[in-house]
Motif scaffolding. Structure first.
Motif, PDB file in Angstrom:
ATOM      1  N   ALA A  32      44.950  30.886  48.617  1.00 47.86           N
ATOM      2  CA  ALA A  32      45.673  30.906  47.341  1.00 47.86           C
ATOM      3  C   ALA A  32      46.545  29.671  47.127  1.00 47.86           C
ATOM      4  N   ASP A  33      46.514  29.159  45.916  1.00 48.55           N
ATOM      5  CA  ASP A  33      47.447  28.126  45.489  1.00 48.55           C
ATOM      6  C   ASP A  33      48.725  28.766  44.955  1.00 48.55           C
ATOM      7  N   ARG A  34      48.568  30.007  44.528  1.00 50.84           N
ATOM      8  CA  ARG A  34      49.677  30.773  43.958  1.00 50.84           C
ATOM      9  C   ARG A  34      49.407  32.235  44.261  1.00 50.84           C
ATOM     10  N   VAL A  35      50.443  32.964  44.671  1.00 45.60           N
ATOM     11  CA  VAL A  35      50.294  34.386  44.964  1.00 45.60           C
ATOM     12  C   VAL A  35      51.022  35.173  43.888  1.00 45.60           C
ATOM     13  N   LEU A  36      50.270  36.030  43.207  1.00 48.59           N
ATOM     14  CA  LEU A  36      50.851  36.906  42.195  1.00 48.59           C
ATOM     15  C   LEU A  36      51.058  38.269  42.837  1.00 48.59           C
ATOM     16  N   ILE A  37      52.315  38.666  42.934  1.00 51.41           N
ATOM     17  CA  ILE A  37      52.704  39.940  43.536  1.00 51.41           C
ATOM     18  C   ILE A  37      52.859  40.929  42.398  1.00 51.41           C
ATOM     19  N   VAL A  38      51.959  41.894  42.322  1.00 51.35           N
ATOM     20  CA  VAL A  38      51.891  42.790  41.166  1.00 51.35           C
ATOM     21  C   VAL A  38      52.477  44.148  41.514  1.00 51.35           C
ATOM     22  N   GLU A  89      54.858  34.544  42.632  1.00 49.48           N
ATOM     23  CA  GLU A  89      55.365  34.995  41.334  1.00 49.48           C
ATOM     24  C   GLU A  89      55.219  36.504  41.256  1.00 49.48           C
ATOM     25  N   LEU A  90      56.184  37.145  40.652  1.00 56.58           N
ATOM     26  CA  LEU A  90      56.169  38.595  40.474  1.00 56.58           C
ATOM     27  C   LEU A  90      55.584  38.927  39.105  1.00 56.58           C
ATOM     28  N   VAL A  91      54.669  39.887  39.090  1.00 52.85           N
ATOM     29  CA  VAL A  91      54.115  40.403  37.829  1.00 52.85           C
ATOM     30  C   VAL A  91      54.487  41.873  37.764  1.00 52.85           C
ATOM     31  N   HIS A 118      58.812  35.271  37.192  1.00 56.95           N
ATOM     32  CA  HIS A 118      58.239  36.611  37.016  1.00 56.95           C
ATOM     33  C   HIS A 118      57.627  36.730  35.623  1.00 56.95           C
ATOM     34  N   HIS A 119      56.718  37.706  35.499  1.00 59.51           N
ATOM     35  CA  HIS A 119      56.003  37.959  34.254  1.00 59.51           C
ATOM     36  C   HIS A 119      56.071  39.457  33.961  1.00 59.51           C
ATOM     37  N   HIS A 120      56.165  39.788  32.686  1.00 57.88           N
ATOM     38  CA  HIS A 120      56.073  41.184  32.240  1.00 57.88           C
ATOM     39  C   HIS A 120      54.754  41.335  31.495  1.00 57.88           C
ATOM     40  N   ARG A 130      47.935  40.055  24.111  1.00 56.02           N
ATOM     41  CA  ARG A 130      48.938  39.005  23.937  1.00 56.02           C
ATOM     42  C   ARG A 130      49.719  38.773  25.228  1.00 56.02           C
ATOM     43  N   ASP A 131      50.112  39.845  25.903  1.00 55.32           N
ATOM     44  CA  ASP A 131      50.817  39.725  27.187  1.00 55.32           C
ATOM     45  C   ASP A 131      49.942  39.020  28.213  1.00 55.32           C
ATOM     46  N   LEU A 132      48.670  39.389  28.255  1.00 50.32           N
ATOM     47  CA  LEU A 132      47.754  38.790  29.230  1.00 50.32           C
ATOM     48  C   LEU A 132      47.502  37.318  28.931  1.00 50.32           C
ATOM     49  N   ARG A 133      47.369  36.969  27.669  1.00 50.29           N
ATOM     50  CA  ARG A 133      47.180  35.556  27.307  1.00 50.29           C
ATOM     51  C   ARG A 133      48.401  34.729  27.710  1.00 50.29           C
ATOM     52  N   ARG A 134      49.599  35.292  27.480  1.00 50.02           N
ATOM     53  CA  ARG A 134      50.834  34.589  27.854  1.00 50.02           C
ATOM     54  C   ARG A 134      50.878  34.394  29.373  1.00 50.02           C
TER      55      ARG A 134
END
Length: 169
Positions: free
Chosen positions: A90-96, A122-124, A149-151, A158-162
């Motif tokens: 991974a170049d980036r780890v998204l913690i969901v 990053e936190l999702v 972080h992302h919501h 729209r949220d997914l595109r952002r």
């Protein structure tokens, strides 16, 4: 993409993120079952690191990365050879994590931290589709060291595109 806890919607998020990233360029989502299926070798994703097959698998994964604009690695729900491989590539780890549940880091996230990797994390936070205002974010951020972080509401394009724009830069 890894789970923040045991009640994370990480696999569904990974699928939706990959589909959304596909509008920006060639994107491939890989979970352990996908690798087994694509290589027609059941269990190959879980092969141990100290084998010849491991080197072949890593070469194949590198080929996939070179042939796509983005590869979304979706870890298993528990620490496994595939999850370890995802973290190493991974170049980036998204913690969901699922908003409204226990914000404590789960076993996979703790294992990621114990590896000592310098990968950007990053936190999702996945919210119910009807959520209008995110709540409880501070508890999630206090429990971990993340870059941002992302919501996201999984059913909200729209949220997914952002999120996809932010993740892909």
């Amino acid at each position: 993409v890894i789970p923040a806890g045991t009640d994370a919607a990480f696999a569904a998020f990974g699928e939706r993120l990959a589909a959304t990233l596909g509008s920006f360029g060639r994107t491939l989502m890989l979970g352990s079952a996908d690798v087994d299926r694509l290589l027609a070798k059941p269990g190959i994703a879980q092969i141990a690191d100290n084998t010849v097959a491991h080197e072949s698998l890593n070469t194949w994964l590198g080929t996939q990365e070179n042939g796509h604009d983005a590869v979304v690695y979706v870890a298993d729900a528990q620490m496994s050879a595939w999850t370890h491989r995802c973290l190493m590539h991974a170049d980036r780890v998204l913690i969901v994590g699922r908003a409204g549940t226990d914000p404590a880091p789960g076993p996979v996230e703790r294992a990621f931290r114990e590896l000592g990797l310098k990968t950007r994390a990053e936190l999702v936070l996945v919210h119910a589709d009807g959520t209008e205002r995110p709540m409880g974010t501070l508890a999630w951020l206090a429990a971990r060291d993340v870059h941002t972080h992302h919501h996201v509401r999984i059913g909200n394009d729209r949220d997914l595109r952002r999120a996809a724009r932010r993740v892909s830069g």
